[in-house]
Design an enzyme around this catalytic site. Structure first.
Site, PDB file in Angstrom:
ATOM      1  N   ALA A  73       0.831  -1.204   0.000  1.00 26.24           N
ATOM      2  CA  ALA A  73       0.000   0.000   0.000  1.00 26.24           C
ATOM      3  C   ALA A  73       0.866   1.255   0.000  1.00 26.24           C
ATOM      4  CB  ALA A  73      -0.912   0.009   1.226  1.00 26.24           C
ATOM      5  N   ASP A  74       0.465   2.223  -0.808  1.00 23.14           N
ATOM      6  CA  ASP A  74       1.083   3.541  -0.726  1.00 23.14           C
ATOM      7  C   ASP A  74       0.136   4.446   0.059  1.00 23.14           C
ATOM      8  OD1 ASP A  74      -0.970   4.416  -2.480  1.00 23.14           O
ATOM      9  OD2 ASP A  74       0.325   4.309  -4.240  1.00 23.14           O
ATOM     10  N   SER A  75       0.486   5.707   0.217  1.00 23.75           N
ATOM     11  CA  SER A  75      -0.318   6.586   1.072  1.00 23.75           C
ATOM     12  C   SER A  75      -1.747   6.756   0.550  1.00 23.75           C
ATOM     13  CB  SER A  75       0.360   7.942   1.250  1.00 23.75           C
ATOM     14  OG  SER A  75       0.606   8.541  -0.004  1.00 23.75           O
ATOM     15  N   ASP A  79      -3.457   4.487  -1.196  1.00 25.35           N
ATOM     16  CA  ASP A  79      -4.139   3.228  -0.888  1.00 25.35           C
ATOM     17  C   ASP A  79      -4.617   3.219   0.559  1.00 25.35           C
ATOM     18  OD1 ASP A  79      -3.705   2.031  -3.430  1.00 25.35           O
ATOM     19  OD2 ASP A  79      -1.733   1.306  -2.801  1.00 25.35           O
ATOM     20  N   ILE A  80      -3.759   3.685   1.469  1.00 25.43           N
ATOM     21  CA  ILE A  80      -4.110   3.671   2.894  1.00 25.43           C
ATOM     22  C   ILE A  80      -5.324   4.562   3.153  1.00 25.43           C
ATOM     23  CG2 ILE A  80      -3.308   4.335   5.202  1.00 25.43           C
ATOM     24  CD1 ILE A  80      -0.482   3.353   4.252  1.00 25.43           C
TER      25      ILE A  80
END
Length: 82
Positions: free
Chosen positions: A38-40, A42-43
Protein backbone atom coordinates in the site's frame (compact mmCIF):
# COMPACT_ATOMS: atom_id res chain seq x y z
CA UNK A 1 -24.98 -6.46 18.54
CA UNK A 2 -21.63 -7.86 19.55
CA UNK A 3 -18.78 -8.03 17.06
CA UNK A 4 -16.03 -10.57 17.61
CA UNK A 5 -12.40 -9.67 17.00
CA UNK A 6 -12.26 -12.49 14.45
CA UNK A 7 -15.19 -10.95 12.57
CA UNK A 8 -13.49 -7.55 12.60
CA UNK A 9 -10.18 -9.06 11.41
CA UNK A 10 -11.98 -10.92 8.63
CA UNK A 11 -13.72 -7.78 7.39
CA UNK A 12 -10.61 -5.57 7.64
CA UNK A 13 -8.48 -8.21 5.87
CA UNK A 14 -11.06 -8.52 3.09
CA UNK A 15 -11.09 -4.74 2.54
CA UNK A 16 -7.28 -4.56 2.48
CA UNK A 17 -6.93 -7.56 0.15
CA UNK A 18 -9.57 -6.24 -2.26
CA UNK A 19 -8.03 -2.74 -2.42
CA UNK A 20 -4.48 -4.04 -2.89
CA UNK A 21 -5.54 -6.87 -5.22
CA UNK A 22 -3.75 -9.50 -3.14
CA UNK A 23 -4.74 -12.84 -1.64
CA UNK A 24 -6.55 -12.40 1.67
CA UNK A 25 -4.24 -15.02 3.18
CA UNK A 26 -1.32 -12.55 2.80
CA UNK A 27 -3.03 -10.15 5.21
CA UNK A 28 -1.60 -11.17 8.58
CA UNK A 29 -1.80 -9.39 11.90
CA UNK A 30 1.89 -8.51 11.97
CA UNK A 31 2.00 -7.15 8.40
CA UNK A 32 2.05 -3.42 7.81
CA UNK A 33 -0.01 -1.94 5.01
CA UNK A 34 3.26 -0.91 3.38
CA UNK A 35 4.50 -4.55 3.61
CA UNK A 36 1.41 -5.51 1.65
CA UNK A 37 2.16 -2.95 -1.07
CA UNK A 38 0.00 0.00 0.00
CA UNK A 39 1.08 3.54 -0.73
CA UNK A 40 -0.32 6.59 1.07
CA UNK A 41 -3.27 6.92 -1.32
CA UNK A 42 -4.14 3.23 -0.89
CA UNK A 43 -4.11 3.67 2.89
CA UNK A 44 -6.51 6.64 2.68
CA UNK A 45 -8.82 4.62 0.43
CA UNK A 46 -8.65 1.59 2.75
CA UNK A 47 -9.59 3.79 5.72
CA UNK A 48 -12.50 5.31 3.79
CA UNK A 49 -13.74 1.84 2.79
CA UNK A 50 -13.53 0.61 6.40
CA UNK A 51 -15.49 3.64 7.58
CA UNK A 52 -18.13 3.01 4.93
CA UNK A 53 -18.46 -0.76 5.34
CA UNK A 54 -17.95 -1.05 9.10
CA UNK A 55 -19.79 2.08 10.22
CA UNK A 56 -16.87 3.61 12.10
CA UNK A 57 -15.13 7.00 11.99
CA UNK A 58 -11.34 6.91 12.01
CA UNK A 59 -9.76 10.28 12.71
CA UNK A 60 -6.57 11.27 10.92
CA UNK A 61 -4.42 11.57 14.06
CA UNK A 62 -5.33 8.03 15.14
CA UNK A 63 -4.90 6.66 11.61
CA UNK A 64 -1.26 7.82 11.59
CA UNK A 65 -0.59 5.68 14.69
CA UNK A 66 -1.90 2.47 13.12
CA UNK A 67 1.08 0.55 11.77
CA UNK A 68 0.20 -3.16 11.57
CA UNK A 69 -2.97 -4.92 10.53
CA UNK A 70 -3.41 -5.90 14.21
CA UNK A 71 -3.25 -2.19 15.16
CA UNK A 72 -6.00 -1.45 12.65
CA UNK A 73 -8.15 -4.38 13.79
CA UNK A 74 -7.79 -3.46 17.48
CA UNK A 75 -8.71 0.17 16.77
CA UNK A 76 -11.72 -0.73 14.60
CA UNK A 77 -12.83 -3.38 17.09
CA UNK A 78 -12.81 -0.78 19.87
CA UNK A 79 -14.95 1.54 17.74
CA UNK A 80 -17.38 -1.22 16.75
CA UNK A 81 -18.01 -2.29 20.34
CA UNK A 82 -18.59 1.17 21.83
Amino acid sequence: MAFSREDTFDKVAAIIAAKLNIEKSRVTGSATLQDLGADSLDIVEIIMKMEEQLGVAINDADAEKLHTVDDVVSYVQKLRTK
